[in-house]
Each structure stands twice: as C-alpha cells, then as structure tokens.
Design an enzyme around this catalytic site. Sequence first.
Site, PDB file in Angstrom:
ATOM      1  CG  HIS A 250      -2.058   0.972   1.116  1.00  0.00           C
ATOM      2  ND1 HIS A 250      -1.941   2.306   1.450  1.00  0.00           N
ATOM      3  CD2 HIS A 250      -3.328   0.799   0.671  1.00  0.00           C
ATOM      4  CE1 HIS A 250      -3.096   2.912   1.215  1.00  0.00           C
ATOM      5  NE2 HIS A 250      -3.955   2.029   0.746  1.00  0.00           N
ATOM      6  CD  GLU A 308      -8.742  -2.970  -3.916  1.00  0.00           C
ATOM      7  OE1 GLU A 308      -9.856  -3.387  -3.562  1.00  0.00           O
ATOM      8  OE2 GLU A 308      -8.571  -2.049  -4.722  1.00  0.00           O
TER       9      GLU A 308
HETATM   10  N1  COA Z   1       4.105  -7.670  -4.868  1.00  0.00           N
HETATM   11  C1  COA Z   1       5.416  -7.713  -5.131  1.00  0.00           C
HETATM   12  N2  COA Z   1       6.232  -6.659  -4.976  1.00  0.00           N
HETATM   13  C2  COA Z   1       5.691  -5.526  -4.553  1.00  0.00           C
HETATM   14  C3  COA Z   1       4.327  -5.410  -4.253  1.00  0.00           C
HETATM   15  C4  COA Z   1       3.516  -6.550  -4.426  1.00  0.00           C
HETATM   16  N3  COA Z   1       2.210  -6.514  -4.171  1.00  0.00           N
HETATM   17  N4  COA Z   1       4.066  -4.152  -3.850  1.00  0.00           N
HETATM   18  C5  COA Z   1       5.212  -3.498  -3.913  1.00  0.00           C
HETATM   19  N5  COA Z   1       6.207  -4.313  -4.333  1.00  0.00           N
HETATM   20  C6  COA Z   1       7.608  -3.981  -4.509  1.00  0.00           C
HETATM   21  C7  COA Z   1       7.816  -3.145  -5.762  1.00  0.00           C
HETATM   22  O1  COA Z   1       8.050  -3.977  -6.898  1.00  0.00           O
HETATM   23  C8  COA Z   1       9.018  -2.301  -5.412  1.00  0.00           C
HETATM   24  O2  COA Z   1      10.174  -3.076  -5.584  1.00  0.00           O
HETATM   25  P1  COA Z   1      11.506  -2.418  -6.255  1.00  0.00           P
HETATM   26  O3  COA Z   1      11.867  -1.284  -5.349  1.00  0.00           O
HETATM   27  O4  COA Z   1      12.457  -3.565  -6.262  1.00  0.00           O
HETATM   28  O5  COA Z   1      11.066  -1.956  -7.612  1.00  0.00           O
HETATM   29  C9  COA Z   1       8.827  -2.078  -3.906  1.00  0.00           C
HETATM   30  O6  COA Z   1       8.014  -3.134  -3.433  1.00  0.00           O
HETATM   31  C10 COA Z   1       8.129  -0.760  -3.595  1.00  0.00           C
HETATM   32  O7  COA Z   1       7.029  -0.683  -4.468  1.00  0.00           O
HETATM   33  P2  COA Z   1       6.238   0.657  -4.805  1.00  0.00           P
HETATM   34  O8  COA Z   1       5.446   0.479  -6.040  1.00  0.00           O
HETATM   35  O9  COA Z   1       7.124   1.841  -4.723  1.00  0.00           O
HETATM   36  O10 COA Z   1       5.233   0.718  -3.615  1.00  0.00           O
HETATM   37  P3  COA Z   1       4.022   1.694  -3.562  1.00  0.00           P
HETATM   38  O11 COA Z   1       3.823   1.874  -2.128  1.00  0.00           O
HETATM   39  O12 COA Z   1       4.178   2.875  -4.377  1.00  0.00           O
HETATM   40  O13 COA Z   1       2.869   0.816  -4.269  1.00  0.00           O
HETATM   41  C11 COA Z   1       0.943  -0.484  -4.554  1.00  0.00           C
HETATM   42  C12 COA Z   1       1.720   0.486  -3.656  1.00  0.00           C
HETATM   43  C13 COA Z   1      -0.397  -0.747  -3.898  1.00  0.00           C
HETATM   44  C14 COA Z   1       0.706   0.150  -5.942  1.00  0.00           C
HETATM   45  C15 COA Z   1       1.758  -1.788  -4.697  1.00  0.00           C
HETATM   46  O14 COA Z   1       2.012  -2.335  -3.431  1.00  0.00           O
HETATM   47  C16 COA Z   1       1.049  -2.810  -5.589  1.00  0.00           C
HETATM   48  O15 COA Z   1       1.168  -2.745  -6.804  1.00  0.00           O
HETATM   49  N6  COA Z   1       0.279  -3.773  -4.967  1.00  0.00           N
HETATM   50  C17 COA Z   1      -0.436  -4.759  -5.741  1.00  0.00           C
HETATM   51  C18 COA Z   1      -1.725  -4.180  -6.322  1.00  0.00           C
HETATM   52  C19 COA Z   1      -2.772  -3.920  -5.248  1.00  0.00           C
HETATM   53  O16 COA Z   1      -3.007  -4.733  -4.361  1.00  0.00           O
HETATM   54  N7  COA Z   1      -3.422  -2.739  -5.360  1.00  0.00           N
HETATM   55  C20 COA Z   1      -4.477  -2.349  -4.423  1.00  0.00           C
HETATM   56  C21 COA Z   1      -4.008  -1.249  -3.523  1.00  0.00           C
HETATM   57  S1  COA Z   1      -5.192  -0.844  -2.284  1.00  0.00           S
END
Ligand code: COA
Length: 363
Positions: A250, A308
């Site tokens: 998140h 989710e």
């Molecule tokens: N599975 C695998 N790796 C994940 C992950 C997941 N669900 N969520 C984050 N990561 C990893 C990223 O690949 C990134 O790795 P890197 O630095 O090696 O590239 C690291 O963790 C940080 O990710 P980042 O995208 O910067 O985190 P964020 O806080 O901006 O993203 C989300 C948040 C929700 C977009 C992300 O966690 C995600 O895509 N989750 C899956 C989709 C989801 O459940 N969405 C509903 C949200 S309520």
Amino acid sequence: MPTPQASGLDGIIVAQTALSDVDGEHGKLTVRGYSVEDLVERATFEVVCGLMWNGAWPSDQERDAIAAALADARAYAFDMLPSIGSALDSSDSMEALRTAVGHLRAGEFVEDRVRLTAAMAVFAAAWARKRQGLPPVPPQAGLSHAADILQMLSGNTPDPARMRGLDAYLCCVVDHGMNASTFTARVVASTGSDLVSAVVAAIGALKGPLHGGAPGPVLDMLDAIGQPDRARSWLEQELAAGRRIMGMGHRIYRVRDPRAAALESATARLERTGAAADRLAIARAIERDAERLLAERHPERALRANVEFYTAVLLDAVGIPRTLFSPMFASSRVVGWCAHVAEQRAVGRLIRPASTYVGAIPG
Ligand code: COA
C-alpha cells in the site's frame, strides 16, 4: 526529492477534512471519529450515510428516514432504466456505471446525493443482470440498501448473513483520506460544478486499475492457487517472473491495512454461518506466505495485505460476481465523495495548482 511531475503529490496537503484520517504508520483508519473496525462491527450502510453526511451517528429515527429516502431513490433509479438507452451495454462494468450515472439530472444537493447513492447500486445490479441476459429486478422498499443490492442481483430474498457481510463491506470502504477519486470529486466541486458531475468524474478516477481494480485479480489468484499448501510455490513463481502479488502492499500503510483485518473478521463471521470456508483458509495461507516472501525480498519496506485482499474473499462469499467488485466499491465510496463535495463547497476556493513549464520558448 522527486520532481513535481513524478511526485504524484505525495505528502501534499490539499484540504482540511473532518471526514476521515488514515494513519499509515500505526494502521489506523478513523471515519468521523469512529474506528473503521467499530463501523464494520456496529454500523449499517444507512447509519454510515447519516454519519458521513450529517456529522454524527444518526438516531434510530434519522437512520429510518435515510433508509426510506434511499428506498424511494432506488425506485426512482429503477424507473430511469428504460430511458438510459445503451448505457449499460458496455462489457466493462465501470464504463457502464459512469455512463448510466451521467444520465442523472443535477438538482438540489441533498436530494442528489441520495439519488446518486441509490442509482449506483441499481445500475450496477441491472448491468450484472443484463450481462447474464436477464431482466432487471425491481428494488423492494422494505429492504435495507445492502439487502436490496443482493435482491436486485438474484431476484431472491437475501440470506441475512450474506446481507450483513455486504453491509460490513459498504461500511468499511466509505472513505479513505485524500485518495484519487475523492480528490477528483473535490477538484470538480471547487469549480462550482454540480454534484452529479463531481461523482461522474470520481467514477472515472476509481475506474483506473491503480485505484479500485485489484480485488478481481486477487480472486483470480485464489482460484489459480486452489489449495493452501500450493501457495508458497505459486507465489515464488510469480515473484520470480517479476509480477506483483495482488492485494499486497500500500502507498500509505506501513503495517497491515486495518480494513483488511476488518473484512477478514467479517468474512470469518460469515464462515461461521457455513459460507466461504474454503476461500478464507486459502486466503489466510496465501497472505502468510506472501508476507514472508515479500519481507525476504523487501526487508526495508513492509508489504502487507491491503483492503483489496479480503474484499475479494468477502464479496465473493456474499455472492457478488467479480465483475461487480469495482461498482460495489463505488456504491459505498459515493457516500464519501458526496460528503467531500459538501466540505469543498464550504471552502469555496478553486483548486488550481501550478506547473513548471519545460516546453519550447518562443524564438
Ligand atoms: N508484490 C510484489 N512486490 C511488490 C508489491 C507486491 N504486491 N508491492 C510493492 N512491491 C515492490 C515493488 O516492486 C518495489 O520493488 P523495487 O523497489 O524492487 O522496484 C517495492 O516493493 C516498492 O514498491 P512501490 O510500487 O514503490 O510501492 P508503492 O507503495 O508505491 O505501491 C501499490 C503500492 C499498492 C501500488 C503496490 O504495493 C502494488 O502494486 N500492490 C499490488 C496491487 C494492489 O493490491 N493494489 C491495491 C491497492 S489498495
């Protein structure tokens, strides 16, 4: 420091609000002074409407008045169905919802927020029926909003445990700080535009896969894994292929999303009535394994279950088809959007940020 273009406005405060507070460090969500856990356990959708719109937990009389107004508005939305043309023909439920809701005429604010809230549920159910080649089922005035959604989907009197499960979901996701769709609604409201326009724009923002679209893929993942002892190897393969685990991580929470816990408890309550047993066991096993694997790969960044994850399990157990997960989200969040529009109107100032020009300069 990210460039302004890349920052996504992280950490920028754009409003003062009395509606909800997200504490990402401690995993707490407060809605109008109540914890989300409290709302999921004790409130109903009608109570949450009163709380969000009028600022205080409604009396029984106020709650009943909201229930009656919503029931009237569901009947009004159902009567609109023949006149909204091909709006519900889209194979994309959110596109259908956005187009259908755009048919509402803007009028008086208090009436519009009830109509919009009712229309979201009626149009979502009618869309799902249409996709199955079935006629829409009319709403029933004596039912609660959650019960009537289930009734309009199946045509049957809803099972009380499932009805309570859907009610818990609708109470859980009603508001969540300055998320993208809420901000969108506030930007539209700040121009002096009407509530219907603000809500149609907010649906457009919620439609994007980065905002409201993960629970469908979570359910696909549960299906693909099938049984708890296959979770770890399946997840390892996904991560090795560079894919993200849906329902994990998140932007704001550094601990488990409190809504995941609240929805897990609601699903467990449903399980005790005999529904949802398999899915909940698989979901818990996947969550445990995903958490461990993600902690090994990202020790610096807590990647825990988000809302989710258990939305998928609960809505599926309740009997909502996965194509309707995002419209169900909209059916609850519309209450928050309307409350934010009222707050924004009281501020009375146009939201108009600035940008840095990096284009060509006239010669
Ligand atoms: N599975 C695998 N790796 C994940 C992950 C997941 N669900 N969520 C984050 N990561 C990893 C990223 O690949 C990134 O790795 P890197 O630095 O090696 O590239 C690291 O963790 C940080 O990710 P980042 O995208 O910067 O985190 P964020 O806080 O901006 O993203 C989300 C948040 C929700 C977009 C992300 O966690 C995600 O895509 N989750 C899956 C989709 C989801 O459940 N969405 C509903 C949200 S309520």
